[in-house]
Design an enzyme around this catalytic site. Structure first.
Site, short mmCIF file in Angstrom:
data_model
loop_
_atom_site.label_atom_id
_atom_site.label_comp_id
_atom_site.label_asym_id
_atom_site.label_seq_id
_atom_site.Cartn_x
_atom_site.Cartn_y
_atom_site.Cartn_z
N ASP B 12 -60.10 21.04 8.20
CA ASP B 12 -60.11 22.11 7.19
C ASP B 12 -61.04 21.67 6.07
O ASP B 12 -60.80 20.64 5.44
CB ASP B 12 -58.67 22.30 6.69
N ASP B 106 -63.78 28.06 7.88
CA ASP B 106 -63.70 26.67 7.42
C ASP B 106 -62.59 25.86 8.08
O ASP B 106 -62.20 24.81 7.60
CB ASP B 106 -63.53 26.65 5.88
N GLU B 107 -62.04 26.36 9.17
CA GLU B 107 -60.90 25.69 9.79
C GLU B 107 -61.05 25.67 11.31
O GLU B 107 -61.48 26.68 11.89
CB GLU B 107 -59.63 26.50 9.50
#
Lengths: 374, 412
Positions: B12, B106-107
């Site tokens: 993350d 973003d993960e």
């Protein structure tokens, strides 16, 4: 129902209706062709509810009657039957059909004729005649410019209206997908009788079916527009196309009038250069860059994954140096519509619409919006 | 049956949008950076850790953030730049394993099972990924390492910022025990409240409930929670290429007879499907509507758009058009479903950075009324991202379309 027919004739008539029959599978009967024998004629109909095609074929008729048969399968069978003998088609019990030629026999399951949708009415009144070649050429010049997004109703069709040229009556076709537009005029004697006070918006697929009809041989096609349908007939074949009920954008508004930067290039050289640099243009966007300066036009493309392509051609150009980006496919489609030796590009700046047209022939015009490339 | 032990990483990126801004403008380093909608009614999309120190949080109205942190550097959202950087980071992940499941921009989950020879232990692999991302992009990523997705995600969350927490095999329960029950996936505000009233605050306490009790209180969902509380989660890491379509369907306890009610259900389905598309970072071009009539006869209708979409409104309007092509209404309906296929992911779903095909018909023309697509796709996109953020914070009911009642009709 039963009849005997020559194999080639059967293949022809089934091929003619295939394009419409195959498409949708929402109603099983729509993948079928309706066969009807009356007098000494066989009529074959296929329909997707938007387009209906009816072909008439003289046969040696036995009993009258009708049945719906899987269009694709029937054609497959017709193609593999032995060549030497005529084909006999006969109804059996429970909507089965027996197809035989020589010593070969097929039994094909059909559907009751009543399941087939009703035919649209044949338009009354006097049809307008247009040369088949003229129609074909018009369609060919604009079809690529229509949107292939079927949910975009008003852009998925091709506008047909009476052209505003002074030299005789013209049929005008206009197509746009929101990024580019093509407009073509073709002579059509008394088209005013059909489209004097109205325009019709015909789905792309329908235009293509009528174009196929026009291509089926020399001669003219008869056109008629009712409230809901455009009707076209040639020889023994009739096509109904349901009109789109949507507003085509006001295309005249986007034809630029102040594009004073003019460049002339050789049509074939330009087409070739575009094809060459397209190899390196990125997928999906097909971006190419045109750089005008002095007597030269540089056409280039850059692929983020592979590299670059660059080519030069001579151009008649007076204006200041200019760089302008495009979807290369759009330029290629525009050039395809031009048969003359010289293509003229009329520009204003790198973000306004650009006109591509033949140098002399006023019957075709393409407008392409640039692509911003940073 | 014993499954082979897996090694899953959850990665993350820390304060992703804000970090990209700092990266592009190094003079902002150490300052409270807030990426937010610039309009008067905008909300905060991301805040740097410095800004968080002032109490600024994602999904907070921009005005509130300005009050809390007047010295903050407020920047507009630059989605295409974040996508570009995200692509770079994901490319690094894919060097470690092809089994990368993107959860959002973003993960991601990575399955590094069996990679010990290459990278050492899973924890070692996580350290290497972190170092590679930092070295090659300057971004900081928090990592969780565990034997399944659920634990890995909790672990990365706990370590933020710049964290690396590994849950060693056998230590799963001890790791979960002290955590609040609300940390379990699927425990929202409502479930958490009912648990609290039963005196259950931690995952350890939740584990005191038997499977029967859990199932009685929370249905099938209860069984799921029962397993999670024991650190059991078998879901595989799914790469985006595996998914051919994203869809959702619903069977109704009472047959739907009115088009209006059906449209409301379609809105709810479209909303869910679009949220999932966005979560997986994919867009699709073909929208398929499935209708099952009261007599179990079934119809499907599909339409293909020119450009891929992940917008709920677009999917909804398209499915309403498709509904018109069915016999729904005259024939009562027991099930409705929407699925989106012809998926494209990442860069393929976007026009390449820095290129924009200009439209021929400018916006002011009334002819440009489009029954399906949003009038301003860019604005829609920003709105959708904001909705996702709000839901990320307040749960799926945190924000819902105005046309949807708070409670949908009971489902079978």
């Amino acid at each position: 129902m039963n009849f005997t027919v020559d194999q080639d004739q059967l293949i022809d008539v089934l091929t003619g209706i295939q394009g419409v029959a195959e498409r949708r599978h929402t109603m099983p009967v729509l993948s079928h062709a309706l066969l009807t024998v009356t007098g000494s004629n066989l009529t074959v109909v296929s329909s997707d509810l938007e387009i209906v095609i009816r072909c008439l074929q003289p046969v040696t008729a036995g009993e009258p009657g009708s049945v719906a048969l899987p269009a694709r399968k029937f054609l497959d069978i017709a193609k593999v039957l032995p060549r030497e003998a005529p084909v006999t088609v006969a109804s059996k019990e429970g909507n089965y059909i027996e197809i035989s030629a020589g010593r070969s026999h097929f039994r094909l399951a059909g559907l009751p004729a009543q399941e087939f949708p009703d035919m649209p009415e044949k338009p009354k009144g006097k049809p307008v005649s247009i040369d088949g070649e003229t129609f074909r050429k018009l369609a060919e010049r604009v079809v690529a410019f229509a949107s292939s997004d079927e949910t975009r109703y008003n852009l998925a069709g091709i506008l047909m209206e009476k052209g505003d040229a002074q030299a005789g009556e013209m049929l005008r076709m206009v197509a746009t997908d929101g990024h580019r537009l093509a407009m073509a005029d073709g002579e059509a004697g008394n088209i005013g009788d059909l489209l004097a006070s109205r325009k019709v918006l015909v789905p792309k697929k329908g235009v293509q079916e009528i174009r196929k009809l026009a291509e089926s041989g020399p001669g003219s096609i008869d056109l008629f527009a009712s409230e809901k349908f455009l009707f076209a007939a040639k020889g023994d074949t009739e096509v109904w196309v349901r009109l789109l009920d949507a507003d085509f954008p006001d295309y005249r508004q986007v034809v630029p009038k102040e594009n004073l930067l003019m460049a002339s290039v050789n049509r074939n050289a330009f087409a070739e250069v575009l094809r060459r640099v397209a190899v390196m243009a990125p997928d999906k966007v097909h971006s190419v860059k045109l750089s005008f300066s002095g007597k030269q036009l540089e056409v280039s493309s850059t692929s983020p994954d592979h590299g670059e392509a660059r080519d030069l051609l001579e151009a008649e150009y007076e204006g200041p140096a200019m760089k302008i980006g495009f979807n290369g496919r759009y330029l290629q489609d525009a050039v395809s519509g031009i048969a003359e030796e010289t293509v003229v590009l009329q520009m204003k700046d790198e973000v306004s619409q650009v006109i591509l047209r033949p140098e002399k022939d006023a019957s075709f015009l393409a407008i392409v919006m640039p692509m911003r490339i940073f | 049956m014993t499954e082979a032990r897996r090694s899953i990483l959850h990665l993350d990126l820390d304060a992703f949008y804000a970090s990209v801004e700092v990266l592009d403008r190094p003079e902002l380093r150490g300052k409270p950076v807030i990426v937010a909608g610039s309009e008067r009614r905008g909300v905060v999309t991301a805040a740097s850790y410095e800004a968080r120190g002032f109490g600024v949080r994602a999904a907070m109205p921009t005005a509130t953030a300005r009050r809390l942190c007047p010295q903050g550097v407020f920047l507009p959202v630059r989605m295409s730049r974040y996508r570009e950087v995200s692509e770079k980071v994901f490319a690094i992940y894919r060097r470690f394993t092809p089994l990368v499941e993107p959860l959002s921009i973003d993960e991601a989950f990575l399955d590094v099972t069996g990679c010990e020879k290459l990278f050492g232990s899973a924890e070692e692999a996580a350290r290497k990924v972190k170092a590679a991302v930092r070295e090659e992009t300057g971004l900081i990523v928090s990592a969780g390492v565990a034997s399944n997705k659920f634990l890995a995600k909790i672990a990365s969350d706990l370590g933020k910022p710049d964290g690396l927490i590994a849950v060693p095999p056998g230590a799963e329960r001890g790791f979960l025990d002290p955590l609040p029950a609300g940390k379990l996936w699927g425990v929202g505000k409502v479930t958490e409240e009912t648990l609290r009233r039963r005196g259950i605050l931690t995952i350890r306490e939740l584990r005191g409930l038997s499977l029967e009790e859990m199932a009685r209180s929370y249905g099938a969902h209860g069984e799921h929670l029962y397993r999670l509380a024991r650190g059991i989660d078998d879901r595989p890491v799914e790469t985006e290429q595996e998914a051919k379509s994203v869809g959702h369907e619903e069977t109704y306890e009472h047959d739907l007879r009115k088009r209006g009610a059906m449209r409301r259900e379609l809105l709810s389905l479209a909303d869910r499907v679009s949220a999932r598309l966005r979560r997986h970072g994919v867009k699709g071009r073909t929208i398929t509507l499935k209708v099952k009539y009261h007599d179990f006869a079934q119809a499907t209708r599909a339409a293909t758009l020119a450009d891929p979409t992940d917008d709920g409104g677009t999917i909804y309007r398209c499915s309403v058009v498709l509904l018109e092509e069915t016999e729904a209404g005259p024939r009562p309906v027991r099930l409705l479903g929407i699925s989106v296929s012809k998926l494209s992911a990442g860069l393929a779903a976007l026009p390449p950075a820095g290129m924009e095909q200009l439209p021929l018909f400018g916006r002011p023309l009334p002819e440009r009324k489009d029954p399906i697509r949003p009038a301003d796709p860019g604005k829609r996109e920003r709105l959708n991202r904001t909705v996702d953020r709000i839901r990320g914070k307040f749960g799926p009911k945190g924000i819902v379309p105005g046309a949807l009642p708070a409670e949908s009709p009971p489902k079978k």
